[in-house]
Write an enzyme that holds these catalytic residues in place. Structure first.
Site, PDB file in Angstrom:
ATOM      1  N   HIS A   1       0.890  -1.154   0.000  1.00  0.00           N
ATOM      2  CA  HIS A   1       0.000   0.000   0.000  1.00  0.00           C
ATOM      3  C   HIS A   1       0.932   1.208   0.000  1.00  0.00           C
ATOM      4  O   HIS A   1       2.067   1.105   0.496  1.00  0.00           O
ATOM      5  CB  HIS A   1      -0.887   0.019   1.243  1.00  0.00           C
ATOM      6  CG  HIS A   1      -1.862  -1.130   1.278  1.00  0.00           C
ATOM      7  ND1 HIS A   1      -1.922  -2.026   2.311  1.00  0.00           N
ATOM      8  CD2 HIS A   1      -2.799  -1.513   0.389  1.00  0.00           C
ATOM      9  CE1 HIS A   1      -2.857  -2.922   2.061  1.00  0.00           C
ATOM     10  NE2 HIS A   1      -3.410  -2.640   0.902  1.00  0.00           N
TER      11      HIS A   1
ATOM     12  N   ASP B   1     -15.207 -11.947   3.580  1.00  0.00           N
ATOM     13  CA  ASP B   1     -14.003 -12.285   2.806  1.00  0.00           C
ATOM     14  C   ASP B   1     -13.010 -12.972   3.736  1.00  0.00           C
ATOM     15  O   ASP B   1     -12.451 -12.350   4.631  1.00  0.00           O
ATOM     16  CB  ASP B   1     -13.428 -10.965   2.254  1.00  0.00           C
ATOM     17  CG  ASP B   1     -12.236 -11.171   1.359  1.00  0.00           C
ATOM     18  OD1 ASP B   1     -11.941 -12.323   0.979  1.00  0.00           O
ATOM     19  OD2 ASP B   1     -11.597 -10.158   1.021  1.00  0.00           O
TER      20      ASP B   1
ATOM     21  N   GLU C   1      -8.446 -11.936  -7.463  1.00  0.00           N
ATOM     22  CA  GLU C   1      -8.362 -12.636  -6.178  1.00  0.00           C
ATOM     23  C   GLU C   1      -9.400 -13.753  -6.156  1.00  0.00           C
ATOM     24  O   GLU C   1     -10.588 -13.526  -6.428  1.00  0.00           O
ATOM     25  CB  GLU C   1      -8.599 -11.666  -5.007  1.00  0.00           C
ATOM     26  CG  GLU C   1      -8.619 -12.420  -3.687  1.00  0.00           C
ATOM     27  CD  GLU C   1      -8.463 -11.553  -2.450  1.00  0.00           C
ATOM     28  OE1 GLU C   1      -7.739 -10.538  -2.503  1.00  0.00           O
ATOM     29  OE2 GLU C   1      -9.071 -11.917  -1.431  1.00  0.00           O
TER      30      GLU C   1
ATOM     31  N   GLU D   1      -8.416  -4.540  -9.146  1.00  0.00           N
ATOM     32  CA  GLU D   1      -8.708  -5.763  -8.375  1.00  0.00           C
ATOM     33  C   GLU D   1     -10.171  -5.716  -7.933  1.00  0.00           C
ATOM     34  O   GLU D   1     -10.498  -5.135  -6.896  1.00  0.00           O
ATOM     35  CB  GLU D   1      -7.785  -5.856  -7.141  1.00  0.00           C
ATOM     36  CG  GLU D   1      -8.028  -7.106  -6.307  1.00  0.00           C
ATOM     37  CD  GLU D   1      -7.242  -7.158  -4.997  1.00  0.00           C
ATOM     38  OE1 GLU D   1      -6.362  -6.306  -4.768  1.00  0.00           O
ATOM     39  OE2 GLU D   1      -7.533  -8.055  -4.196  1.00  0.00           O
TER      40      GLU D   1
ATOM     41  N   ASP E   1       2.361   1.759   3.296  1.00  0.00           N
ATOM     42  CA  ASP E   1       3.293   0.739   3.802  1.00  0.00           C
ATOM     43  C   ASP E   1       4.704   1.162   3.424  1.00  0.00           C
ATOM     44  O   ASP E   1       5.652   0.993   4.192  1.00  0.00           O
ATOM     45  CB  ASP E   1       3.051  -0.635   3.135  1.00  0.00           C
ATOM     46  CG  ASP E   1       1.743  -1.276   3.529  1.00  0.00           C
ATOM     47  OD1 ASP E   1       1.342  -1.132   4.685  1.00  0.00           O
ATOM     48  OD2 ASP E   1       1.129  -1.944   2.657  1.00  0.00           O
TER      49      ASP E   1
HETATM   50  C1  GLO Z   1      -9.370  -6.931   0.220  1.00  0.00           C
HETATM   51  C2  GLO Z   1      -8.342  -6.880  -0.815  1.00  0.00           C
HETATM   52  C3  GLO Z   1      -7.067  -6.217  -0.338  1.00  0.00           C
HETATM   53  C4  GLO Z   1      -6.200  -5.811  -1.496  1.00  0.00           C
HETATM   54  C5  GLO Z   1      -5.007  -5.018  -1.064  1.00  0.00           C
HETATM   55  C6  GLO Z   1      -4.233  -4.489  -2.246  1.00  0.00           C
HETATM   56  O1  GLO Z   1     -10.338  -7.599   0.148  1.00  0.00           O
HETATM   57  O2  GLO Z   1      -8.094  -8.158  -1.318  1.00  0.00           O
HETATM   58  O3  GLO Z   1      -6.372  -7.087   0.516  1.00  0.00           O
HETATM   59  O4  GLO Z   1      -5.765  -6.927  -2.212  1.00  0.00           O
HETATM   60  O5  GLO Z   1      -5.416  -3.968  -0.274  1.00  0.00           O
HETATM   61  O6  GLO Z   1      -4.940  -3.480  -2.845  1.00  0.00           O
HETATM   62 MG    MG Z   2      -6.584  -8.911  -2.573  1.00  0.00          MG
END
Ligand code: GLO
Ligand code: MG
Length: 345
Positions: A50, A249, A211, A175, A53
């Site tokens: 991030h 999740d 994901e 994503e 981070d």
């Molecule tokens: C949450 C997401 C999160 C992202 C991460 C990168 O559900 O999967 O973990 O992958 O913040 O943007």
């Molecule tokens: Mg993710």
């Protein structure tokens, strides 16, 4: 010819403190340096960042100071033989992002979100990577009537274009996730993400990160989502994990809920030549809350081990026999073949 080797990555949030919405943290915080140490020990080459981070407290730093700190982080990575895979603007944790960033109903918040994303591009470039991951966490609604989806789509494209314009080298991987923390996200699936990218100012620089759990939450097969993106040359990252049905999740260990689905995901990565692209296999997995601090990285090691076992399974799959079953339209025989293969028979 040797089969292409996979490169693995993790994010610092994958080594967490075990809090959940119903209780406090259960493990001490792990320092960023220890996260990097763990990555090296477990054979993970890539670090997912991030923006904050990489550069803590970046909201209170000047653009030049942000770049200087990111450059220092790059030197640290270099020293350990690690590389940055991507940088994601963490819009969802800041007070200005309370109602989403790019699609907030507050124009000042929308402006903030775009400015912060531009700083993320600076951070990425200083870290030596060109990939920006957009998880549009709060770009959606809890009360459906609170935002106009026509306007929201335009706002998302405006944000993507601003990021692309910030640096001609920047690439974006969207994503998608259908829900959590919002009820309905505006970009719930890979199809939405690819369609949005195709409407941007430079579609060649917009791809996706898939994901596993997010696809399952959308009621879709993760391997089909991956195959669709691979066919378009747009699979620029994966977050492998697992998910036990339609609930919060879970970010479970890869293969923990559905080993066959995990096999199918690995197989499609093999079929689509993912390893040869040099892109990373990331595991977006969380340690269980009950896990003691000294063993709270086992979920990463297990996910990687399962992945590598499944690569062997994919490479040793009896393709000729499978083709015969398919030619004879004997899908029951194919089913048996897959199950026996996974059972080791
Ligand atoms: C949450 C997401 C999160 C992202 C991460 C990168 O559900 O999967 O973990 O992958 O913040 O943007
Ligand atoms: Mg993710």
């Amino acid at each position: 010819m040797p089969a292409a080797a996979y490169r693995f990555s993790l994010g610092p949030w994958n080594i967490g403190r075990g809090a959940d919405p119903f209780g406090p943290v259960v493990r001490p915080a792990v320092s960023f340096d220890d996260v990097l140490k763990t990555a090296v020990e477990l054979g993970f080459e890539g670090i997912q960042f991030h923006d904050d981070d990489a550069v803590p407290d970046l909201e209170n730093l000047s653009p030049s100071k942000i770049v200087a700190e990111a450059e220092a982080m790059k030197r640290k990575l270099d020293g350990l033989g690690l590389v940055a895979e991507f940088v994601a603007p963490r819009l969802w944790e800041h007070p200005s992002g309370i109602d989403g960033g790019y699609t907030s109903n507050d124009p000042a918040a929308r402006k903030w979100a775009i400015e912060r994303s531009k700083r993320s591009v600076d951070v990425a470039m200083a870290l030596g990577c060109d990939l920006i991951v957009l998880w549009p966490a709060r770009e959606g609604t809890a009360v459906r009537e609170s935002k106009n989806p026509v306007t929201a789509s335009a706002q998302l494209i405006e944000a993507i274009n601003a990021i692309l314009a910030a640096n001609p080298k920047a690439r974006i991987a969207i994503e998608p996730k259908p829900n959590e923390p919002v009820d309905h996200a505006f970009i719930p699936t890979i199809g939405h993400a690819l369609a949005l990218g195709s409407r941007s100012a430079d579609p060649a620089r917009v791809g996706v990160l898939i994901e596993t759990a997010h696809a399952i939450l959308a009621g879709l097969d993760p391997s089909d989502e991956m195959g669709f993106a691979l066919a378009a040359g747009k699979l620029w990252g994966v977050h492998l994990n697992d998910q036990n049905g339609l609930k919060f999740d879970q970010d479970k260990v890869f293969g923990a809920a559905n080993l066959r689905s995990a096999f199918d995901q690995v197989r499609v990565l093999e079929q689509g030549g993912y390893a040869a692209t040099g892109r990373f296999v990331g595991f977006d997995v969380k340690a269980q809350r009950t896990q003691k601090a000294e063993a709270a990285t086992a979920h990463l090691a297990t996910s990687k081990a399962v992945f590598l076992r499944l690569v062997e399974k994919a490479r040793s799959f009896p393709e000729t026999t499978a083709a015969q079953c398919i030619a004879a339209r004997d899908y029951e025989a194919l089913e048996r073949l897959v199950l026996e293969h996974l059972l080791g028979g």
